[in-house]
Structures are given as structure tokens and as C-alpha cells.
Design an enzyme around this catalytic site. Structure first.
Site, PDB file in Angstrom:
ATOM      1  N   LYS A  79      79.936  42.809 101.274  1.00  0.00           N
ATOM      2  CA  LYS A  79      80.094  44.475 102.645  1.00  0.00           C
ATOM      3  C   LYS A  79      81.137  43.617 103.409  1.00  0.00           C
ATOM      4  O   LYS A  79      81.739  44.268 103.541  1.00  0.00           O
ATOM      5  CB  LYS A  79      78.714  43.536 103.325  1.00  0.00           C
ATOM      6  CG  LYS A  79      77.376  44.515 102.657  1.00  0.00           C
ATOM      7  CD  LYS A  79      77.527  45.612 102.711  1.00  0.00           C
ATOM      8  CE  LYS A  79      76.197  46.253 102.340  1.00  0.00           C
ATOM      9  NZ  LYS A  79      75.252  47.821 102.264  1.00  0.00           N
TER      10      LYS A  79
ATOM     11  N   TYR B 103      76.491  39.303  98.108  1.00  0.00           N
ATOM     12  CA  TYR B 103      75.674  40.137  99.210  1.00  0.00           C
ATOM     13  C   TYR B 103      76.753  40.340 100.039  1.00  0.00           C
ATOM     14  O   TYR B 103      77.471  41.491 100.552  1.00  0.00           O
ATOM     15  CB  TYR B 103      74.564  40.183  99.809  1.00  0.00           C
ATOM     16  CG  TYR B 103      74.406  41.482 100.757  1.00  0.00           C
ATOM     17  CD1 TYR B 103      73.776  42.328 100.438  1.00  0.00           C
ATOM     18  CD2 TYR B 103      74.215  41.354 101.729  1.00  0.00           C
ATOM     19  CE1 TYR B 103      73.611  43.219 101.485  1.00  0.00           C
ATOM     20  CE2 TYR B 103      73.811  42.610 103.048  1.00  0.00           C
ATOM     21  CZ  TYR B 103      73.520  43.398 102.713  1.00  0.00           C
ATOM     22  OH  TYR B 103      73.572  43.815 103.990  1.00  0.00           O
TER      23      TYR B 103
END
Length: 340
Positions: free
Chosen positions: A269, A265
Site C-alpha cells: 500500500k 501488505y
């Protein structure tokens, strides 16, 4: 907050396909940073006044909801809503002057918006008097979400949009083109958290689904909608990112994000942030910024987040309403700019 707590799946906001997921609540790097708007332009344009009134009504609505919830936020928190009103008034005054007679309102599309932060972003933007397309993978869920907002008198229109599917994205672009609304603002909100494995337990396939939504989704949607955005007098793109994608935040031992050790994750990003800066430089005339909603309470985390969805949507709304002469290639939260 310890690493074990950070790895708790309950601490993931909107962690499901088609919605944005955020793990932590990043703090502003500059609490003194204020509105990103420019100085007001005086005048008696009726359209501009209408936009100003809509912005003021939105702020009153949000404040009343927050106060009704029994939360105490302090003077600074209420000031943020005032900042948002000022920002919206400054931007909409100029945009109202530049609109043609056939386009009298701003139009936005928010992906992954049938619930959570995306849904609230739609609500707040539509509350400014905008026409907002509510994108959702599931047609029925999207329709129900749009119907609920239309019941409040908002101009919200559902559009089926799966950010991982070329045909779905192309069909959504055709829907917007045929509608005649045009497109001024794209909010790439859809995202997922994926599995929360420790680095030693992470395998290559763990990246595929998360990168497919969090990184390739915004690229796919942006590419398909660029022709419509280029037809806007002041086009804007908002990539909903996370403090977990910031090298400055995750590398700071004083920050709770420093204790989280995950590969998938955060890297998705971080990659999205790089895409934002490259778009900002490579798409002249289009403001492209990243926004971090922070750790927000939703039904998916048992409302354990430290922010309301109204607060969580503020960063995206700020980025969506930046002044035409405002920032591009920036990363900020609801309180100000954030470090890359």
C-alpha cells in the site's frame, strides 16, 4: 490494540482475491478538514439539478440505513454525509455543464466490486445517477451483484475483470469502449491482504501475490483504461489504499497501527501511494488520489470492524466525486486528508 490482535486474520476486511483488504481503521490527521469541493456555481441547468437531487436521495438513503441499524454516530458523522452531498453537488454541477449531448451521465468502473466495500462503492456512485461498471474476477458473481443493484433501479453493469491478467483487463477495456458509455472515473479497489507473517518469518515469495494485485493490478488497469479516461471532461482515478501504507500513521506511537509489524501488505500500500503521487504529476488533466476506507465490518471479519460498509465506502466516493478544481496527488479518508 496489541500487535497480536492486529495479526489476527479475522481483522482483515475483504481479504480475498479481487477485493480490497484493510487491516486497521486509521484516524483522520485533521478532524477539521471538510469537503474538498469548490464554491457552487449558480444556474438552472436541468441536468445539474437532476444530479443534485440524486445526491440528496443517496444521503437520505444512507442515513436511513445507518439509523435503522441502531448505530449511534453523533453529529459529526451525520455531517460527513452532508459534506458528501455538497461535494457531489459541486462537482456534478460543473460536469453537467461540460457534458456533450451524447454523454449525459458520469460513468465509473470499480474493480473487485462483487461484494464488500467495492460493492458498496458501486451502490453509492450509482445512487448519484451514474452509470457504474461493476468489475469482478468471477463473471457469475459479478452478474449476480449487478443484478441485485439493478433491482434497486440503479444503472450498474457487470464486467469480468481480473486485475492480475493482461488479457482480462484488455477485454474489459474493449467492453467499455464498445458500450459507448465512456469512462470518467476509475476506482482501483481490488486488493488482498496476503499472509500475516512476522517480519522474521516473511520470505520473498510472500510478496508476489499481494504485489500482483495491490500494486501491479492498479497499474495494469490504469494503463489499459487511460485512452477512455482521456476522453472524459473531468477524469479521475482513485487508488484504494490503507492507513497501513502511511509512514506518518504507522510511525506514530500514539496510533494502533504502530504496533503492527508486517512487511507485505503495508509495503504494497505504501508503494501504491507512491504510484498515486507519480500518476498525479505525470498524468496532467487527470485527478489521481489515494483513499483509505478504514477498518470496516464485513462478513469476512465477522463484522468486527468499527465501521459499516457505507462508512467504509465514503473515502472512495469522496475521491471519485472531487471537484474538477479539487485535489490531485492527495491521500485522504472519509474525514479529511491523511499523512503519507
Amino acid at each position: 490494540m496489541c500487535a497480536a490482535t492486529l495479526l489476527d486474520p479475522r481483522h482483515v476486511v475483504d481479504a480475498h482475491p479481487g477485493e480490497h483488504g484493510d487491516l486497521l481503521s486509521p484516524k483522520t490527521c485533521d478532524p477539521s478538514a471538510g469537503s474538498f469541493g469548490q464554491t457552487d456555481i449558480p444556474g438552472g441547468d436541468p441536468a445539474a439539478r437532476a444530479y443534485e437531487e440524486a445526491a440528496e436521495l443517496l444521503a437520505i438513503h444512507l442515513l436511513s440505513r445507518a439509523r435503522g441499524g441502531g448505530r449511534h454516530h453523533g453529529t459529526a458523522w451525520y455531517g460527513e454525509y452532508q459534506d458528501d452531498v455538497v461535494l457531489a453537488r459541486r462537482r456534478t454541477d460543473r460536469q453537467a455543464r461540460s457534458m456533450t449531448t451524447t454523454r449525459t451521465t458520469t460513468t465509473a468502473l470499480v474493480t473487485g466490486a462483487n461484494k464488500g466495500i467495492g460493492y458498496e462503492t458501486v451502490r453509492q456512485l450509482a445512487g448519484l445517477g451514474w452509470t457504474v461498471w461493476l468489475g469482478a474476477r468471477d463473471s457469475e458473481l459479478g452478474r449476480k451483484a449487478a443484478d441485485a443493484l439493478r433491482g434497486d433501479g440503479l444503472d450498474v453493469r457487470p464486467v469480468t475483470l481480473d486485475v492480475t491478467d493482461d488479457a482480462s483487463v484488455a477485454a474489459a477495456a474493449t467492453t467499455l469502449e464498445n458500450s459507448g458509455t465512456g469512462l470518467d472515473v476509475l476506482v482501483n479497489n481490488a486488493g488482498i491482504a496476503g499472509s500475516l507473517h512476522a517480519p522474521a518469518d516473511t520470505v520473498a515469495t510472500d510478496f508476489l501475490a499481494v504485489y500482483g494485485v495491490n500494486l501491479l493490478g492498479p497499474v495494469r488497469v490504469t494503463h489499459a483504461l487511460l485512452p477512455l479516461l482521456r476522453g472524459s471532461p473531468h477524469p479521475r482515478i482513485v487508488n484504494v489504499s490503507s492507513g497501513m501504507g502511511s509512514f506518518g500513521i504507522t510511525g506514530d506511537p500514539a496510533r494502533p497501527e504502530y504496533g503492527f509489524y508486517g512487511l507485505v501488505y503495508p509495503s504494497s500500500k505504501a508503494a501504491l501511494n507512491m504510484v498515486t503521487t507519480m500518476y498525479a504529476r505525470g498524468l496532467p488533466g487527470i485527478a489521481v488520489n489515494s483513499a483509505d476506507p478504514g477498518y470496516t465490518a464485513t462478513d469476512l471479519n465477522g463484522h468486527s470492524g468499527t465501521q459499516t460498509v457505507e462508512e467504509g465506502a465514503l473515502a472512495s466516493v469522496r475521491a471519485a466525486t472531487v471537484d474538477p478544481e479539487g485535489p490531485t496527488g492527495a491521500f485522504f479518508g472519509r474525514d479529511g486528508f491523511l499523512p503519507w
